[in-house]
Write an enzyme that holds these catalytic residues in place. Structure first.
Site, PDB file in Angstrom:
ATOM      1  N   ASP A 146      32.177  30.097  33.697  1.00  0.00           N
ATOM      2  CA  ASP A 146      33.513  30.452  34.188  1.00  0.00           C
ATOM      3  C   ASP A 146      33.647  31.981  34.283  1.00  0.00           C
ATOM      4  OD1 ASP A 146      36.522  28.927  34.134  1.00  0.00           O
ATOM      5  OD2 ASP A 146      36.512  31.110  33.792  1.00  0.00           O
ATOM      6  N   ASN A 161      41.469  38.629  41.531  1.00  0.00           N
ATOM      7  CA  ASN A 161      42.128  38.216  42.783  1.00  0.00           C
ATOM      8  C   ASN A 161      43.351  39.058  43.059  1.00  0.00           C
ATOM      9  OD1 ASN A 161      40.791  36.193  44.127  1.00  0.00           O
ATOM     10  ND2 ASN A 161      41.552  34.579  42.772  1.00  0.00           N
ATOM     11  N   ASP A 176      37.022  35.250  47.110  1.00  0.00           N
ATOM     12  CA  ASP A 176      36.119  34.249  47.727  1.00  0.00           C
ATOM     13  C   ASP A 176      34.695  34.796  47.819  1.00  0.00           C
ATOM     14  OD1 ASP A 176      38.191  32.551  47.987  1.00  0.00           O
ATOM     15  OD2 ASP A 176      38.368  32.690  50.174  1.00  0.00           O
ATOM     16  N   GLU A 205      37.221  28.928  39.643  1.00  0.00           N
ATOM     17  CA  GLU A 205      36.115  29.852  39.322  1.00  0.00           C
ATOM     18  C   GLU A 205      35.186  29.225  38.288  1.00  0.00           C
ATOM     19  OE1 GLU A 205      38.688  29.565  37.674  1.00  0.00           O
ATOM     20  OE2 GLU A 205      38.863  30.821  35.915  1.00  0.00           O
TER      21      GLU A 205
HETATM   22  N1  LIG Z   1      39.737  33.814  45.722  1.00  0.00           N
HETATM   23  C1  LIG Z   1      39.769  32.609  45.147  1.00  0.00           C
HETATM   24  N2  LIG Z   1      40.372  32.461  43.990  1.00  0.00           N
HETATM   25  C2  LIG Z   1      40.383  31.278  43.396  1.00  0.00           C
HETATM   26  C3  LIG Z   1      39.780  30.165  43.977  1.00  0.00           C
HETATM   27  N3  LIG Z   1      39.946  29.100  43.156  1.00  0.00           N
HETATM   28  C4  LIG Z   1      40.661  29.539  42.103  1.00  0.00           C
HETATM   29  N4  LIG Z   1      40.914  30.855  42.221  1.00  0.00           N
HETATM   30  C5  LIG Z   1      41.666  31.707  41.373  1.00  0.00           C
HETATM   31  O1  LIG Z   1      41.007  31.856  40.103  1.00  0.00           O
HETATM   32  C6  LIG Z   1      41.977  32.197  39.183  1.00  0.00           C
HETATM   33  C7  LIG Z   1      41.699  31.499  37.879  1.00  0.00           C
HETATM   34  O2  LIG Z   1      42.587  32.037  36.934  1.00  0.00           O
HETATM   35  P1  LIG Z   1      42.688  31.498  35.465  1.00  0.00           P
HETATM   36  O3  LIG Z   1      42.474  30.012  35.436  1.00  0.00           O
HETATM   37  O4  LIG Z   1      43.959  31.977  34.875  1.00  0.00           O
HETATM   38  O5  LIG Z   1      41.489  32.115  34.720  1.00  0.00           O
HETATM   39  P2  LIG Z   1      41.042  33.612  34.626  1.00  0.00           P
HETATM   40  O6  LIG Z   1      42.007  34.538  35.187  1.00  0.00           O
HETATM   41  O7  LIG Z   1      39.669  33.673  35.148  1.00  0.00           O
HETATM   42  O8  LIG Z   1      41.006  33.799  33.095  1.00  0.00           O
HETATM   43  P3  LIG Z   1      39.879  33.278  32.102  1.00  0.00           P
HETATM   44  O9  LIG Z   1      39.264  32.109  32.731  1.00  0.00           O
HETATM   45  O10 LIG Z   1      40.608  32.983  30.846  1.00  0.00           O
HETATM   46  O11 LIG Z   1      38.962  34.421  31.942  1.00  0.00           O
HETATM   47  C8  LIG Z   1      43.327  31.841  39.785  1.00  0.00           C
HETATM   48  O12 LIG Z   1      44.044  33.035  40.121  1.00  0.00           O
HETATM   49  C9  LIG Z   1      42.991  31.113  41.029  1.00  0.00           C
HETATM   50  O13 LIG Z   1      43.928  31.361  42.068  1.00  0.00           O
HETATM   51  C10 LIG Z   1      39.138  30.329  45.218  1.00  0.00           C
HETATM   52  O14 LIG Z   1      38.560  29.419  45.799  1.00  0.00           O
HETATM   53  N5  LIG Z   1      39.150  31.572  45.766  1.00  0.00           N
END
Ligand SMILES: Nc1nc2c(ncn2[C@@H]2O[C@H](COP(=O)(O)OP(=O)(O)OP(=O)(O)O)[C@@H](O)[C@H]2O)c(=O)[nH]1
Length: 353
Positions: free
Chosen positions: A220, A228, A237, A264
């Site tokens: 992860d 983002n 992306d 992610e």
């Molecule tokens: N650009 C993009 N962003 C994505 C995609 N899928 C998920 N995300 C973003 O990934 C982010 C995941 O955030 P969180 O689940 O809070 O996790 P994090 O910010 O990585 O925090 P930790 O996992 O605790 O380190 C979210 O802002 C989603 O919008 C995608 O296909 N493309």
């Protein structure tokens, strides 16, 4: 009447034989009738003669009889010749042209034109001949129409078959696309959650059956939400795709599988590997991601995007009860890695559920 070039050997045909025997029978009949007539006439003549006993001796009577017979024979011959010329010959020609009749060939041009009957031929025979010609012509025209229709139908069937073939190919292509879409993550090109779930079930059963090992890592990206927010979703992306490329490049044994679970979050399924092998394989990945130098503002200036990994492994010594239990163990290890400060690999507790 003209005959076609494929005219059969008339002399050997059944019609010819029948006409020949008819001619012989007619000649015999005429001869017999003539003889009977002469005999009857002479008998009547003799019956009136009282001295019939002297008849056989009467030379005059005998010569009369011989002359009569010769006359009759001559008459019969003339009759036969006349019959042959007037009736049998035209009949033979008619029979020959009927034998040679072939509705698949066009009627001879002469038959299409109403011709005057030849002088020597009886009008009735010419009528029969004309009727046959007209039937021939009608049959040929009908056959030609049918052949035209059949050719049109054949062409139409070919067109339809071609269209059907094209539609089938397009359908196959679409269904292949749909099939792969439902199993592939469109952003990264990695297998998706569905494909991973199937592989996990399959490999877990195999590990149980063969009493072998099965390592599972959940990976992860850290603080990806912040990434983002600062760089935008498009940059996010791109970062996801580049990390997917690194992961696929690193985990590429035929039996291994990497997939994107969603967001992610990624997984690596390593049949035959234990914890140690999995760590040895995945540890360099953290460094490789660092080399990509994707700026991570969540961690401060000049900090780069990092990854946390949770790892669990099935083995006869540490068996899990189900594929889900193994996945949960890897997830818990990831949770520990996140809470321990991220950018690290955490191992599931050695006491499986
Ligand atoms: N650009 C993009 N962003 C994505 C995609 N899928 C998920 N995300 C973003 O990934 C982010 C995941 O955030 P969180 O689940 O809070 O996790 P994090 O910010 O990585 O925090 P930790 O996992 O605790 O380190 C979210 O802002 C989603 O919008 C995608 O296909 N493309």
């Amino acid at each position: 009447m003209s005959t076609s070039s494929t005219r059969p050997d008339f002399r050997s045909s059944g019609a010819a034989r029948r006409l020949g025997s008819m001619r012989r029978r007619m000649a015999a009949a005429v001869l017999l009738l003539s003889l009977l007539l002469v005999a009857l006439t002479d008998a009547l003549h003799i019956a009136n003669d009282a001295q019939w006993r002297q008849l056989v001796l009467d030379r005059h009577m005998l010569s009369m009889l011989l002359r009569d017979i010769a006359l009759v024979l001559l008459l019969s011959l003339c009759l036969c010749l006349a019959l042959d010329r007037l009736l049998l010959r035209p009949l033979r020609r008619l029979a020959a042209s009927t034998e040679a009749f072939d509705p698949t060939r066009p009627p001879p041009l002469a038959e299409l034109v109403a011709a005057e009957p030849p002088a020597a031929e009886p009008a009735e025979l010419q009528q029969i001949s004309d009727s046959i010609s007209r039937v021939h012509q009608r049959l040929w025209l009908q056959l030609r129409d049918e052949q035209d229709r059949a050719a049109q139908l054949r062409a139409e069937i070919e067109r339809q078959q071609e269209a059907l073939q094209q539609a089938r190919q397009a359908l196959e292509l679409k269904s292949r696309e749909l099939g792969s879409l439902s199993r592939v993550d469109t952003l990264t090109g990695l297998p998706n959650r569905r494909e991973f779930d199937e592989a996990l079930r399959r490999e877990f059963k195999r590990a149980q059956r063969l009493r072998s090992r099965l390592a599972l890592a959940v990976l992860d990206l850290d603080h990806f939400k912040r990434f983002n927010e600062v760089h935008g979703n498009v940059a996010g992306d791109v970062a996801l795709s580049r990390f997917a490329g690194l992961l696929a490049e690193r985990v590429k044994r035929d039996t291994d599988l990497v997939a994107r679970l969603g967001g992610e979050e990624f997984v690596a399924l390593l049949p035959g590997s234990g914890i140690e092998e999995a760590v040895a394989l995945l540890e360099p990945l953290r460094e490789e991601l660092r080399v990509l130098a994707l700026p991570q503002p969540a961690l401060g200036p000049e900090r780069v995007l990092t990854i946390s990994i949770g790892l669990a492994a099935y083995s006869p010594a540490h068996p899990y009860l189900s594929p889900l239990a193994l996945l949960q163990a890897a997830d818990e290890a990831l949770y520990i890695a996140k809470h321990a400060g991220r950018d690290r690999i955490s191992l599931a507790s050695s006491k499986p559920n």
